[in-house]
Design a protein around this motif. Structure first.
Motif, short mmCIF file in Angstrom:
data_model
loop_
_atom_site.label_atom_id
_atom_site.label_comp_id
_atom_site.label_asym_id
_atom_site.label_seq_id
_atom_site.Cartn_x
_atom_site.Cartn_y
_atom_site.Cartn_z
N CYS A 23 6.13 25.99 5.75
CA CYS A 23 7.04 25.27 4.79
C CYS A 23 8.53 24.93 5.65
O CYS A 23 9.21 25.60 5.57
CB CYS A 23 7.11 25.73 3.37
SG CYS A 23 7.85 24.58 2.21
N CYS A 42 11.15 25.11 2.44
CA CYS A 42 11.85 26.27 2.20
C CYS A 42 11.95 27.18 3.26
O CYS A 42 12.33 28.33 2.86
CB CYS A 42 11.00 26.98 0.93
SG CYS A 42 9.39 27.46 1.56
N CYS A 45 9.25 27.18 -4.63
CA CYS A 45 9.02 25.99 -3.65
C CYS A 45 7.72 25.30 -4.22
O CYS A 45 6.66 26.07 -4.05
CB CYS A 45 8.91 26.31 -2.47
SG CYS A 45 8.84 24.97 -1.26
N CYS A 96 4.94 24.00 -1.12
CA CYS A 96 3.95 24.93 -0.75
C CYS A 96 3.50 25.85 -1.63
O CYS A 96 2.78 26.91 -1.22
CB CYS A 96 4.80 25.61 0.63
SG CYS A 96 6.05 26.62 -0.09
#
Ligand SMILES: [Zn+2]
Length: 379
Positions: A293, A296, A307, A310
């Motif tokens: 991701c 994050c 987050c 994701c």
């Protein structure tokens, strides 16, 4: 023409004395002059010309009929001379009025078209790339740098290119009305000729392999259509970008290396990639590729918040890929794609989804509603 004045009319002449004739001539010429000075347009000129020179009852004809014809014998010669002089004067004045009317018309036009050059200009807003197109261009750019070229194809496709040549079995659920938008009135055609809105950009793989012999490296950006009701993450029209590489000895290692490089070029050099087994009719083996991701940094949290992009896993599913199924090559074997001699890999991703992730947009519909306030943020 000024109609508020009493218009001049030709009087009958009874007194042919020099004094009387001179006085009548002066009246006529003064009327001629004053009428000529107010001719300012083409229409006014025509009225003026006809009033004075019309063959049937223009003033020039009238002085002939009213002054010359009834003149007594002894006055005929002088009257004839006078009428000729007056006619000449009328013709000259009408001609002058014509020139004046042209000048007057252009002067009026000039006045109407006058531009105040001291006013500030009107600023035209400069357009910008749509975020989805921008994302597609960025992806194309990454693969262009790797030596790929761009292929495009029709959005209305036949069943053959959209399904059959891509190894979809006849009973594959994607062929069902539920997922695919078929064109109406195709019932009389054989299945492979039936028209539909392409459900993926993959038909362009077949079309390009029919045209170009291997080795081949292409990316295919374009619009695709599915029978999905619109919501925050679905749209009946969306964008895909797909890639295909065919050569001798292409391996899954080439696929992984190419896509890992592309993701680092797109999302930053620190992203990692991960492949998980999957299934597509036209690739074997097939995989889903995840990237760590980039929102994050793979941690699954943003500060104290989870987050969302994701779903706290630290990984985002970004594309589907795999090695081209030998059954697909069979359809283009005649153009040099013998599955015993060549191999290749293919991948495809949703451009809208990547734009959503890149720009933190929470609703795919925003891309297609054409709201300038939304689009201006990316300008
Ligand atoms: Zn995340």
């Amino acid at each position: 023409m000024r109609h508020d004045l009493v218009m001049y009319t030709v009087p009958k002449l009874t007194d042919y004395s020099a004094a009387s004739i001179n006085s009548e001539s002066r009246d006529l010429l003064s009327a001629l002059e004053s009428e000529a000075t107010v001719v300012n347009s083409e229409n006014e000129y025509k009225v003026f010309r006809d009033r004075w020179l019309a063959r049937k009852d223009g003033i020039a004809t009238q002085i002939n009929d009213l002054w010359l014809k009834p003149a007594p014998k002894e006055a005929k010669r002088d009257a004839g001379q006078l009428v000729n002089e007056l006619k000449k004067k009328i013709e000259e004045t009408v001609e002058r009025a014509l020139q004046h009317s042209k000048g007057g018309a252009s002067a009026l036009r000039l006045a109407a078209e006058r531009v105040d050059i001291t006013l500030p200009g009107v600023r035209r807003p400069i357009g910008a790339e749509h975020p989805v197109i921008k994302t597609m261009n960025e992806i194309v750019h990454v693969f262009r740098n790797l030596g790929y070229s761009v292929s495009e194809g029709p959005e209305v496709e036949t069943d053959y290119y959209n399904f059959e040549a891509l190894n979809f079995p006849p009973n594959h659920p994607a062929r069902d009305m539920q997922d695919t938008l078929f064109l109406a009135g195709q019932d009389k055609k054989g299945q492979r000729d039936r028209l539909l809105l392409r459900t993926h950009t993959s038909p362009v793989q077949i079309r390009t392999m029919e045209l170009l012999k291997p080795p081949l490296r292409i990316v295919i950006p374009g619009k695709v259509y599915r029978n999905d009701p619109p919501d925050a993450s679905h749209s009946p029209m969306f964008h895909q970008i797909e890639g295909l590489a065919v050569d001798t000895n292409i391996t899954f290692g080439d696929l992984k290396g190419t896509l890992d490089h592309a993701m680092k070029a797109l999302f930053g050099s620190s992203v990692k990639t991960q492949f998980r087994p999957s299934f597509f009719p036209f690739t074997e083996p097939s995989a889903e590729m995840m990237v760590s991701c980039f929102i994050c940094g793979g941690s699954g949290t943003r500060g104290t918040e989870p987050c969302r992009p994701c779903k706290t896993t630290g990984w985002i599913e970004i594309l589907g890929c795999g090695m081209v199924d030998p059954n697909v090559f069979e359809f283009v074997k005649h153009n040099g794609y013998d599955p015993k001699k060549v191999s290749g890999f293919a991948f495809g991703m949703g451009a809208d989804r990547i734009a959503i992730l890149k720009y933190g947009v929470d609703d795919i519909q925003l891309f297609f509603q054409g709201d300038v306030r939304f689009l201006q943020q990316f300008g």
